[in-house]
Design a protein around this motif. Structure first.
Motif, PDB file in Angstrom:
ATOM      1  N   ARG A 133     -35.979   7.659  19.099  1.00  0.00           N
ATOM      2  CA  ARG A 133     -35.408   6.321  19.002  1.00  0.00           C
ATOM      3  C   ARG A 133     -35.867   5.569  17.746  1.00  0.00           C
ATOM      4  N   PHE A 134     -37.049   5.952  17.215  1.00  0.00           N
ATOM      5  CA  PHE A 134     -37.552   5.266  16.020  1.00  0.00           C
ATOM      6  C   PHE A 134     -36.990   5.859  14.726  1.00  0.00           C
ATOM      7  N   PHE A 135     -36.225   6.937  14.832  1.00  0.00           N
ATOM      8  CA  PHE A 135     -35.721   7.622  13.641  1.00  0.00           C
ATOM      9  C   PHE A 135     -34.211   7.866  13.763  1.00  0.00           C
ATOM     10  N   PRO A 136     -33.430   6.787  13.810  1.00  0.00           N
ATOM     11  CA  PRO A 136     -31.968   6.958  13.830  1.00  0.00           C
ATOM     12  C   PRO A 136     -31.479   7.457  12.474  1.00  0.00           C
ATOM     13  N   PRO A 137     -30.198   7.791  12.345  1.00  0.00           N
ATOM     14  CA  PRO A 137     -29.685   8.322  11.071  1.00  0.00           C
ATOM     15  C   PRO A 137     -29.945   7.430   9.864  1.00  0.00           C
ATOM     16  N   VAL A 138     -29.965   6.102  10.040  1.00  0.00           N
ATOM     17  CA  VAL A 138     -30.203   5.236   8.890  1.00  0.00           C
ATOM     18  C   VAL A 138     -31.603   5.458   8.326  1.00  0.00           C
ATOM     19  N   VAL A 139     -32.546   5.863   9.187  1.00  0.00           N
ATOM     20  CA  VAL A 139     -33.912   6.145   8.734  1.00  0.00           C
ATOM     21  C   VAL A 139     -34.016   7.558   8.180  1.00  0.00           C
ATOM     22  N   THR A 140     -33.556   8.552   8.951  1.00  0.00           N
ATOM     23  CA  THR A 140     -33.695   9.938   8.496  1.00  0.00           C
ATOM     24  C   THR A 140     -32.866  10.193   7.233  1.00  0.00           C
ATOM     25  N   GLY A 141     -31.671   9.617   7.165  1.00  0.00           N
ATOM     26  CA  GLY A 141     -30.848   9.797   5.969  1.00  0.00           C
ATOM     27  C   GLY A 141     -31.513   9.228   4.730  1.00  0.00           C
ATOM     28  N   THR A 142     -32.120   8.043   4.870  1.00  0.00           N
ATOM     29  CA  THR A 142     -32.815   7.425   3.743  1.00  0.00           C
ATOM     30  C   THR A 142     -33.990   8.277   3.291  1.00  0.00           C
ATOM     31  N   ILE A 143     -34.776   8.763   4.260  1.00  0.00           N
ATOM     32  CA  ILE A 143     -35.960   9.565   3.925  1.00  0.00           C
ATOM     33  C   ILE A 143     -35.545  10.847   3.207  1.00  0.00           C
ATOM     34  N   ILE A 144     -34.534  11.527   3.724  1.00  0.00           N
ATOM     35  CA  ILE A 144     -34.111  12.792   3.117  1.00  0.00           C
ATOM     36  C   ILE A 144     -33.543  12.550   1.716  1.00  0.00           C
ATOM     37  N   ALA A 145     -32.808  11.456   1.542  1.00  0.00           N
ATOM     38  CA  ALA A 145     -32.279  11.139   0.198  1.00  0.00           C
ATOM     39  C   ALA A 145     -33.416  10.903  -0.793  1.00  0.00           C
ATOM     40  N   VAL A 146     -34.450  10.174  -0.368  1.00  0.00           N
ATOM     41  CA  VAL A 146     -35.590   9.900  -1.256  1.00  0.00           C
ATOM     42  C   VAL A 146     -36.358  11.184  -1.549  1.00  0.00           C
ATOM     43  N   ILE A 147     -36.473  12.076  -0.564  1.00  0.00           N
ATOM     44  CA  ILE A 147     -37.117  13.375  -0.809  1.00  0.00           C
ATOM     45  C   ILE A 147     -36.383  14.107  -1.934  1.00  0.00           C
ATOM     46  N   GLY A 148     -35.046  14.162  -1.846  1.00  0.00           N
ATOM     47  CA  GLY A 148     -34.272  14.839  -2.880  1.00  0.00           C
ATOM     48  C   GLY A 148     -34.425  14.199  -4.242  1.00  0.00           C
ATOM     49  N   ILE A 149     -34.412  12.857  -4.288  1.00  0.00           N
ATOM     50  CA  ILE A 149     -34.551  12.147  -5.565  1.00  0.00           C
ATOM     51  C   ILE A 149     -35.916  12.429  -6.183  1.00  0.00           C
ATOM     52  N   ASN A 150     -36.975  12.423  -5.360  1.00  0.00           N
ATOM     53  CA  ASN A 150     -38.310  12.710  -5.863  1.00  0.00           C
ATOM     54  C   ASN A 150     -38.421  14.143  -6.375  1.00  0.00           C
ATOM     55  N   LEU A 151     -37.789  15.077  -5.665  1.00  0.00           N
ATOM     56  CA  LEU A 151     -37.874  16.473  -6.072  1.00  0.00           C
ATOM     57  C   LEU A 151     -37.071  16.756  -7.338  1.00  0.00           C
ATOM     58  N   MET A 152     -36.041  15.979  -7.612  1.00  0.00           N
ATOM     59  CA  MET A 152     -35.248  16.200  -8.820  1.00  0.00           C
ATOM     60  C   MET A 152     -36.122  16.145 -10.072  1.00  0.00           C
ATOM     61  N   ARG A 153     -37.159  15.328 -10.029  1.00  0.00           N
ATOM     62  CA  ARG A 153     -38.085  15.253 -11.168  1.00  0.00           C
ATOM     63  C   ARG A 153     -38.708  16.622 -11.441  1.00  0.00           C
ATOM     64  N   VAL A 154     -39.042  17.358 -10.366  1.00  0.00           N
ATOM     65  CA  VAL A 154     -39.627  18.687 -10.527  1.00  0.00           C
ATOM     66  C   VAL A 154     -38.633  19.629 -11.200  1.00  0.00           C
ATOM     67  N   GLY A 155     -37.375  19.630 -10.719  1.00  0.00           N
ATOM     68  CA  GLY A 155     -36.366  20.501 -11.293  1.00  0.00           C
ATOM     69  C   GLY A 155     -36.090  20.193 -12.759  1.00  0.00           C
ATOM     70  N   ILE A 156     -36.043  18.912 -13.088  1.00  0.00           N
ATOM     71  CA  ILE A 156     -35.785  18.519 -14.480  1.00  0.00           C
ATOM     72  C   ILE A 156     -36.943  18.946 -15.377  1.00  0.00           C
ATOM     73  N   ASN A 157     -38.182  18.770 -14.898  1.00  0.00           N
ATOM     74  CA  ASN A 157     -39.338  19.213 -15.693  1.00  0.00           C
ATOM     75  C   ASN A 157     -39.369  20.723 -15.845  1.00  0.00           C
ATOM     76  N   TRP A 158     -38.839  21.466 -14.856  1.00  0.00           N
ATOM     77  CA  TRP A 158     -38.747  22.915 -15.006  1.00  0.00           C
ATOM     78  C   TRP A 158     -37.832  23.285 -16.179  1.00  0.00           C
ATOM     79  N   ILE A 159     -36.792  22.503 -16.388  1.00  0.00           N
ATOM     80  CA  ILE A 159     -35.855  22.798 -17.478  1.00  0.00           C
ATOM     81  C   ILE A 159     -36.455  22.460 -18.837  1.00  0.00           C
ATOM     82  N   PHE A 160     -36.988  21.255 -18.985  1.00  0.00           N
ATOM     83  CA  PHE A 160     -37.393  20.757 -20.299  1.00  0.00           C
ATOM     84  C   PHE A 160     -38.877  20.933 -20.589  1.00  0.00           C
ATOM     85  N   GLY A 161     -39.713  20.875 -19.582  1.00  0.00           N
ATOM     86  CA  GLY A 161     -41.157  20.924 -19.774  1.00  0.00           C
ATOM     87  C   GLY A 161     -41.799  19.687 -19.186  1.00  0.00           C
TER      88      GLY A 161
END
Length: 494
Positions: A133-161
């Motif tokens: 009940r404390f983790f409806p879609p508005v919460v889980t969706g936000t968390i998963i989106a932020v996880i992806g955004i944070n991880l994109m930094r790793v992928g971009i650094n893999w490309i360029f350094g």
């Protein structure tokens, strides 16, 4: 009488089990090896030790999958076709720990936090199974989106350094370094007119670094990305599901032809070796780091709850509260095993849940076969050495897709949230994502705060999680809606 439970417990012929199990392994393989590569390099471990992390990860993936799909005693295993793998949700906090404490001591701190979180997760699993009940879609969706955004930094650094270190965009001119060295030497010998150089004085980098964003590396990343897009568009069925893995293979071949891969470590690695516990020494148990990892595990277990409910609906097997508790305890047990065997927190892989829907094969023994294959792969050090030898630019092209798809999954879940009748949901998403961006945009915002709480607040994922949960409680309360959780999980599987 429903025949769906029989479909879950159906024992297929050995050849078919092996083929379908291998299919599950290939679908999850790219995601499974990404986390040990990220964390191992953040810890600044040597190539052999990073290869060991990869082998240990595959081995523990197999063990956790066997326990989850087969069941172990009345306390562990949901006994559904579930594949277990390292969760991307823990990458942010683990990289923060690694950056603050590189080397063997950092590994011991990290694995101590993972072990502590695993033990606590086992104990609180029954409670978590009632916290949906404390983790409806508005919460889980936000968390998963932020996880992806944070991880994109790793992928971009893999490309360029990486923006710091040997691959930083700018470097100090050689003549400037030589000049400072001469001044230090002259001051040290007491030469008149040369005062001592103050401690900590460094020269500013001012010239472009040839090791940052080389065009050959960008080209390899582009080849990987284009290969994935071509496979995703024109391939069907199983091949489309392993587009990322095929893209990595194409990139590896291309980089090998260009002389960018070194196979010396692969040649020296043994064919077979046992994965031993506590390779880096006895773990160090830091309460703050354990608390940080426990918060990550709570988010992971809530996500698993939605997956289990959706999978139960998909297979026709009713998932009651005791079954949920068994599945979530196994998340904790897998995490405990991971910490002992030098690897990371575990959860159910959503792409494999989606594969059950695509193939229509509901037998949990397919995942048992996949678990056995993963254990065997974990006992083959040459496989780990081969993965470790991949240039980061190959992984960068794949990371753009993998990590971007994590963010896209969060966006898909958020697309099903009601913003028309409840305008406060938009506020929850907006403010929580803003909190998640703080460490990305202003990484030194906490420099005047107590050092003990840094691991807790330097992860944008944790900040966004706490903000989303608290804001949802403030605006919406804690209403139980199991159907919404199942719908969100199905969106993630897609």
């Amino acid at each position: 009488m429903s025949t769906a439970p029989d479909a879950v417990d159906e024992r297929l012929p050995s050849g078919k089990l092996a083929a379908l199990g291998l299919q599950h392994v290939l679908v999850m393989y790219a995601g499974a090896i990404a986390v040990p590569l990220i964390v191992g390099r953040a810890l600044k471990l040597g190539p052999q030790e990073v290869a060991l992390l990869i082998s240990a990860d595959l081995f523990c993936c197999g063990l956790a999958t066997l326990i989850q799909s087969m069941g172990a005693t009345q306390w562990f295993g949901i006994r559904l076709p579930v594949m277990m793998g390292v969760t991307f949700a823990a990458v942010g906090p683990m990289v923060a720990i690694a950056n603050s404490n590189p080397g063997t001591d950092g590994a011991r701190l990290l694995f101590g936090a993972v072990i502590g979180a695993g033990v606590i997760s086992i104990l609180i699993a029954p409670l978590i199974s009632r916290m949906l009940r404390f983790f409806p879609p508005v919460v889980t969706g936000t968390i998963i989106a932020v996880i992806g955004i944070n991880l994109m930094r790793v992928g971009i650094n893999w490309i360029f350094g990486n923006p710091v270190g040997p691959t930083a965009p700018l470097t100090v001119p050689t003549e400037h370094t030589e000049w400072l060295s001469q001044v230090r030497s002259a001051a040290a010998t007491g030469t008149p007119g040369f005062p001592a150089v103050p401690q900590g004085v460094t020269l500013a980098p001012t010239v472009p670094n040839p090791n940052y964003a080389p065009l050959a590396g960008i080209g390899i990343s582009a080849i990987v990305l284009v290969s994935i897009l071509l496979v995703a568009k024109f391939a069907k069925g199983f091949l489309a599901n392993i587009s990322v893995l095929l893209g990595i293979v194409v990139g590896a071949v291309a980089s090998g032809l260009m002389g960018m891969m070194n196979f010396d470590k692969v040649a020296k690695a043994p064919w077979f070796d046992i994965v031993l516990p506590f390779h880096f020494g006895m773990p160090i148990f830091d309460p703050v780091l354990i608390l940080t990892m426990v918060l990550v595990m709570i988010v992971v277990m809530i996500e698993s709850t939605g997956m289990f409910l959706a999978l139960g609906e998909m297979t026709g097997r009713h998932i009651d509260q005791p079954a949920l508790a068994r599945g979530l305890r196994t998340d904790g047990l897998g995490t405990l095993i991971g910490g002992i065997f030098n690897t990371f927190p575990y959860t159910s892989f959503s792409q494999n849940v989606g594969l059950v829907a695509v193939t229509g094969v509901k037998s949990r023994f397919v995942c048992v076969a996949a678990g056995l294959i993963l254990i065997v792969l974990g006992l083959l050090p040459k496989m780990g050495a081969l993965v470790e030898s991949l240039p980061t630019v190959v992984l960068g092209g794949a990371g753009m897709v993998m990590f971007g798809m994590v963010a896209a999954t969060g966006i898909r879940i958020l697309a099903g949230v009601d913003y028309v009748n409840n305008r406060n949901n938009a506020l929850i998403v907006a403010i929580s994502i803003g909190f998640g961006m703080i460490p990305l945009v202003a990484p030194r915002y906490l420099q005047w705060m107590p050092h003990a709480i840094h691991p807790l607040i330097e992860s944008g994922i944790l900040l966004a999680s706490l903000a989303a949960v608290l804001l949802n409680l403030y605006f919406n309360g804690a209403r139980h809606d199991e159907r919404a959780a199942i719908h969100a999980a199905r969106q993630a599987e897609a």
